[in-house]
Scaffold this motif. Structure first.
Motif, short mmCIF file in Angstrom:
data_model
loop_
_atom_site.label_atom_id
_atom_site.label_comp_id
_atom_site.label_asym_id
_atom_site.label_seq_id
_atom_site.Cartn_x
_atom_site.Cartn_y
_atom_site.Cartn_z
N LEU A 11 0.84 -1.21 0.00
CA LEU A 11 0.00 0.00 0.00
C LEU A 11 0.87 1.25 0.00
O LEU A 11 0.62 2.20 -0.74
CB LEU A 11 -0.89 0.02 1.25
N GLU A 34 0.62 0.63 -4.34
CA GLU A 34 -0.31 -0.30 -4.95
C GLU A 34 -1.70 0.02 -4.39
O GLU A 34 -1.85 0.21 -3.18
CB GLU A 34 0.09 -1.74 -4.59
N SER A 35 -2.69 0.07 -5.25
CA SER A 35 -4.03 0.40 -4.76
C SER A 35 -4.64 -0.82 -4.09
O SER A 35 -4.23 -1.96 -4.35
CB SER A 35 -4.93 0.86 -5.91
N LYS A 36 -5.65 -0.57 -3.23
CA LYS A 36 -6.31 -1.69 -2.53
C LYS A 36 -6.94 -2.64 -3.54
O LYS A 36 -6.89 -3.85 -3.40
CB LYS A 36 -7.38 -1.14 -1.58
N HIS A 79 -5.94 -3.22 -6.53
CA HIS A 79 -4.90 -4.01 -7.19
C HIS A 79 -4.42 -5.14 -6.29
O HIS A 79 -4.21 -6.27 -6.74
CB HIS A 79 -3.74 -3.08 -7.57
N THR A 124 -7.72 3.04 4.32
CA THR A 124 -6.27 2.83 4.18
C THR A 124 -5.50 3.15 5.45
O THR A 124 -4.64 2.39 5.88
CB THR A 124 -5.72 3.69 3.02
#
Lengths: 234, 421
Positions: free
Chosen positions: B315, B319-321, B323, B412
């Motif tokens: 994260l 990297e997106s959640k 992804h 996040t």
């Protein structure tokens, strides 16, 4: 040029029926190429401030802009993109991926950016050379010392040549010799690549390398001073 | 990215080994169970077709109403002519007339008085015109004592009946019953041999006689209880299609002696048994997917906890959640495919062993009323090769999707805090 602008920023956390204020009325600006430390005792709000600047968290009040991006208005996806393209992170506990080699750990941010294998290889080897770990490319993190692990973490943070590197207590787990080595490496990269470094620390060894020192106490900025570069013992 | 994930899976055995072990075991059981059920169904169809139902069967409407009693007095007439017509209308089907009859078997002593008696079920089949019925009933392999009949007046008796009544080879026995028209009928037969089919319903009390002798005995000239039709290879859809066409042409609801064709599946308990097997297979696959998904969900959660640090750093790196969530699903897909291939291979090995060697179930089938072999065998079909992919891949992916929701839904900052970076 300011790459980070923080205006009247506060951060509250709900606790029970009330709220806990971690940061209050913060006004700060950071220019490109700074080598700045945020110092203060535990619980003073250093990590919270770094998380907000790194778009991992959002402020409760006020305005925070990182490279022109208003943090509070960023969607989760856009925040991830901002981190992916412009921000590198270094952590106290290194946080390397244990099943991957040094090379692969450093390569990972470039995979996320969709960079070709050939260019990735070139960039990773360059980054490992900057941190003096070219000969450890095939090693696993478990085979490295703490200092070496942190140098890998630095290589991973700077391999994509970000505008900003946020380091949360980067020397807290290292002995004096390794701490100096790490700080010298980061200082060198700051000068060579023009990358902005912002640390959170309460380590005296770090403080002597800083150009700017921001002191936090109970969530407020208690002091913000520029340190004379001539005093550095590099 | 796929290469990167695959490397992680290969190197981190706790991330891949445990889920692969679970899924491969489940897939192996699915393949084995499917092959077993399939073998059971195939055996049930084959055995019943040979002895009882044919792939299709022609009877009179009146006979159909009382079919469980095998009322040969309501049987078919002018059978030879009918078979000629049927053979020209359905050249792909082999037609065989049969007479089933319940009788009393009497074993006389030297003076001709009854020594012992027993009830038997008679099979009047064509033993001499061609060898098809002999092959169909597997008589050569079933012969346990003596010889197959070589001339009129000879009879085959099940070994079990012979032992119970005390019959020996070349003994003359008397069958006592009633003719097609209701008169008392008696006929002497010489026992040429004894048979053991390994099918309880047959071994309990069957006698096999040439159909010409039975016609003479029961006064059923050119008649038969039923005409059985056999396709070169059983196909359920074909049997229904042919039956539908035949019944439109020949079945008359106003004439109880008009002919009606019955496909195998609609006869006796076959519909129920085959439907039950289909249901059980469906239920097994559903339960497997459900249970495996729960196990893999739990495993995914444990794995997620173990990989909190990794997820956190990913994260932070940017990297997106979404992804990360997709990559976890992709990992589970890879695990599911690999585990399914392994599980299918092992399942097929066991299935082939079970197909070739079988398991003796005679002690469990003592009172079986349906015709079925006492040796249970699996049957590997092309479906056996891919049936495991449905539960294997689904369970793995569903498990990952459910366990990954926590990552996807959580804020996040909160997640990052929990990740203890």
């Amino acid at each position: 040029m300011n790459i980070i602008i923080i205006e009247k920023m506060s951060k509250h956390y709900p606790i029970g029926g009330g709220k806990f204020t971690a940061l209050k009325d913060i006004d700060l600006e950071f220019t490109k190429g700074e080598f700045t430390g945020i110092v203060g005792p535990s619980g003073s709000g250093k990590t919270t401030l770094l998380n907000i600047i790194g778009s991992l968290d959002t402020q409760s009040e006020g305005n925070v802009e990182v490279m022109g991006n208003p943090i509070r208005k960023l969607s989760s996806k856009k925040a991830a993109k901002l981190r992916s393209q412009h921000i590198g992170f270094i952590f106290q506990t290194y946080n390397l991926l244990p099943v991957y080699t040094v090379f692969e750990n450093v390569e990972f941010p470039l995979i996320l950016l969709g960079i070709s294998a050939e260019k990735r290889k070139e960039a990773v080897l360059d980054a490992l050379e900057w941190v003096g770990l070219s000969d450890k490319a095939k090693s696993r993190p478990a085979q490295l010392s703490g200092g070496e692990c942190q140098r890998v973490a630095i290589a991973r943070a700077i391999v994509k040549k970000p505008n900003l590197v946020l380091a949360d207590e980067p020397t807290a787990n290292l002995d004096a010799e390794n701490s100096h080595h790490i700080l010298k490496t980061m200082k060198k990269l700051n000068e060579k690549l023009g990358t902005t470094f912002i640390f959170s620390t309460h380590d005296a060894k770090v403080i002597q390398y800083l150009r700017r020192k921001i002191s936090l106490l109970d969530g407020k900025v208690s002091n913000d001073e520029i340190i004379n570069e001539d005093d550095y013992d590099l | 990215m796929l290469k990167f994930l695959a490397k992680g899976l290969l190197r981190d055995r706790t991330r891949s080994f445990f889920p692969i072990l679970i899924i491969a075991s489940g897939v192996m059981l699915t393949v084995l169970f499917f092959s077993w059920i399939n073998g059971y169904a195939m055996m049930l169809i084959a055995e019943n077709a040979r002895f009882e139902t044919g792939h299709v069967k022609i009877v009179t409407r009146a006979y159909k109403e009382l079919i469980d009693q095998k009322p040969y007095d309501l049987g078919l007439m002018n059978v030879n002519e009918r078979i000629e017509v049927l053979s020209s209308e359905y050249p792909q089907i082999y037609w065989q007339p049969r007479i089933y009859f319940g009788n009393l078997l009497d074993l006389p002593d030297k003076k001709g008085e009854t020594l012992s008696q027993g009830e038997v079920i008679g099979f009047g089949v064509d033993l001499f015109t061609d060898s098809y019925e002999q092959e169909l009933l597997n008589l050569k392999e079933a012969l346990s004592n003596g010889n197959l009949p070589t001339k009129q007046g000879e009879i085959l008796i099940s070994q079990e009946v012979a032992e119970k009544i005390g019959i020996n080879i070349n003994d003359v026995i008397t069958l006592i019953g009633s003719t097609m028209y209701g008169s008392m009928a008696m006929h002497n037969f010489t026992v040429s041999g004894m048979v053991r089919f390994g099918i309880q319903a047959m071994d309990r009390g069957a006698v096999i006689v040439d159909i010409a002798d039975v016609r003479l005995f029961l006064d059923m000239e050119d008649s038969a209880s039923e005409i059985l039709g056999f396709l070169p290879k059983y196909n359920e859809d074909t049997t229904f299609e042919i039956s539908s066409i035949f019944n439109k042409k020949y079945t008359n609801k106003d004439d109880e002696f008009s002919e009606i064709m019955l496909p195998l599946r609609t006869q006796g308990q076959m519909e129920f048994l085959l439907a039950t097997m289909d249901q059980r297979m469906g239920m097994f696959i559903f339960i497997f997917i459900f249970v495996m998904s729960l196990v893999l969900w739990n495993s995914g959660l444990m794995n997620g906890i173990r990989r909190y640090g990794e997820i956190g750093i990913r994260l932070a790196i940017g990297e997106s959640k979404g992804h990360i969530y997709r990559s976890l699903i992709l990992e589970s897909l890879l695990i599911g495919i690999v585990a399914t291939i392994i599980g299918t291979a092992i399942g097929l090995i066991f299935s082939y062993l079970l197909q070739n060697y079988g398991i003796d179930m005679s002690s469990m089938l003592k009172d079986a009323k349906v015709i079925m072999s006492t040796t249970m065998r699996a049957q590997v079909t092309p479906t056996s090769y891919f049936i495991g992919f449905i539960p294997g891949v689904f369970a793995s992916v569903i498990g990952a999707m459910v366990s990954g929701i926590g990552i996807y839904k959580r804020n996040t900052a909160q997640l990052f805090k929990e990740l203890e970076i």
